[in-house]
Design an enzyme around this catalytic site. Structure first.
Site, PDB file in Angstrom:
ATOM      1  N   ASP A  69     -93.181 -54.583  87.553  1.00 52.00           N
ATOM      2  CA  ASP A  69     -92.154 -55.609  87.435  1.00 52.00           C
ATOM      3  C   ASP A  69     -92.709 -56.851  88.161  1.00 52.00           C
ATOM      4  O   ASP A  69     -93.633 -56.731  88.969  1.00 52.00           O
ATOM      5  CB  ASP A  69     -90.882 -55.095  88.122  1.00 52.00           C
ATOM      6  CG  ASP A  69     -89.883 -56.183  88.412  1.00 52.00           C
ATOM      7  OD1 ASP A  69     -89.525 -56.922  87.477  1.00 52.00           O
ATOM      8  OD2 ASP A  69     -89.446 -56.311  89.586  1.00 52.00           O
ATOM      9  N   ASP A 116     -90.572 -60.126  89.383  1.00 53.55           N
ATOM     10  CA  ASP A 116     -89.719 -60.721  90.423  1.00 53.55           C
ATOM     11  C   ASP A 116     -89.330 -59.685  91.474  1.00 53.55           C
ATOM     12  O   ASP A 116     -88.659 -58.704  91.163  1.00 53.55           O
ATOM     13  CB  ASP A 116     -88.455 -61.313  89.788  1.00 53.55           C
ATOM     14  CG  ASP A 116     -88.793 -62.552  88.963  1.00 53.55           C
ATOM     15  OD1 ASP A 116     -89.574 -63.380  89.442  1.00 53.55           O
ATOM     16  OD2 ASP A 116     -88.278 -62.656  87.833  1.00 53.55           O
TER      17      ASP A 116
HETATM   18 MG   LIG Z   1     -87.444 -57.158  90.177  1.00 52.43          MG
END
Ligand SMILES: [Mg+2]
Length: 249
Positions: A9, A11
């Site tokens: 992932d 962010d």
């Molecule tokens: Mg995230």
């Protein structure tokens, strides 16, 4: 069990884009506009429940009408300024990778384990972040990138992970997903991918039921992360070898 891919992932997992990017940029624009408030980390943690920056500012205004009274057009303008400031910051390299990310990515690359990206942030943001930190060869290191522009539904919907697995040509149980939040964990789990959660200041209070591991970060050999693996609590440095061991357990 052979590890065939590690899927990141972006962010909060690859980099703390909220603390070092979005929150910083919001407060900077508030200052430029001479607005009589700044957002603290604990306040912003609450505001993150509202998806979308513009919606977040609108929500804050409804909660604090005594502090702020902006028109919809002004809110849109503030958000626009904040977004371009965020992008400038990414390009300037002012948003560091989280501890342990670089060494895990390098080790995977050396061992010919493809590293992929599964994110619902925009492709341009991912490209800027990876190019700044890994240079022009980033596409070789991250052969598969599935971003928000490529999928119809955001996480917790698993479609970003389905696309990622398809492009990688690996089965869900041959990969490990790395996520920082409950929403991301749900997306990866619904695609059947064992997931290690590396928490941060925004997500440490969330529930991560069913995760393969829950850690304070990826850790390094010098400065290991703390948390639990599939069997034990301990201090860990996440390497491809450790992930293979955990998949086997
Ligand atoms: Mg995230």
């Amino acid at each position: 069990m052979v590890l065939k891919s590690v899927i990141f992932d972006v962010d909060g997992t690859l980099a703390d884009t909220e603390k070092d990017g979005h929150l910083w940029a919001f407060n900077h624009v508030f200052q430029q506009w001479n607005l009589p408030f700044r957002w603290s980390i604990s306040l912003y943690r609450d505001l993150l429940k509202i998806p979308g920056g513009q919606e977040r500012l609108t929500y804050y205004q409804t909660q604090h009408p005594e502090r702020v009274s902006l028109s919809a057009a002004q809110i849109a303008e503030i958000h626009q300024m904040k977004t371009s400031l965020f992008i400038q910051r990414v390009w300037a390299g002012a948003i560091p990778l989280r501890v342990g990310v670089r060494s895990l990515v390098s080790e995977c690359y050396e061992r010919h384990i493809p590293v992929a990206i599964a994110t619902t942030t925009q492709y341009a943001n991912v490209e800027a972040l990876l190019l700044t930190h890994f240079g022009p060869q980033w596409r070789k290191i991250f052969p598969v990138v599935v971003a928000g522009d490529h999928v119809a539904k955001k996480k917790p919907h698993p479609c970003v992970y389905h696309q990622c697995l398809q492009q990688l040509g690996v089965a869900p149980d041959e990969a490990v997903a790395l996520e920082d939040s409950a929403v991301g964990l749900t997306a990866a789990q619904q695609a059947g991918i064992p997931t290690v959660v590396t928490m941060n200041i925004w997500t440490y209070h969330q529930r991560f039921t069913g995760a393969l591991g829950v850690l304070t970060g990826l850790g390094t050999h010098k400065d290991p992360a703390f948390g639990r693996g599939p069997r034990h609590w301990g201090r860990y440095c996440v390497t491809p070898k450790l992930l293979e061991e955990w998949l086997t357990q």
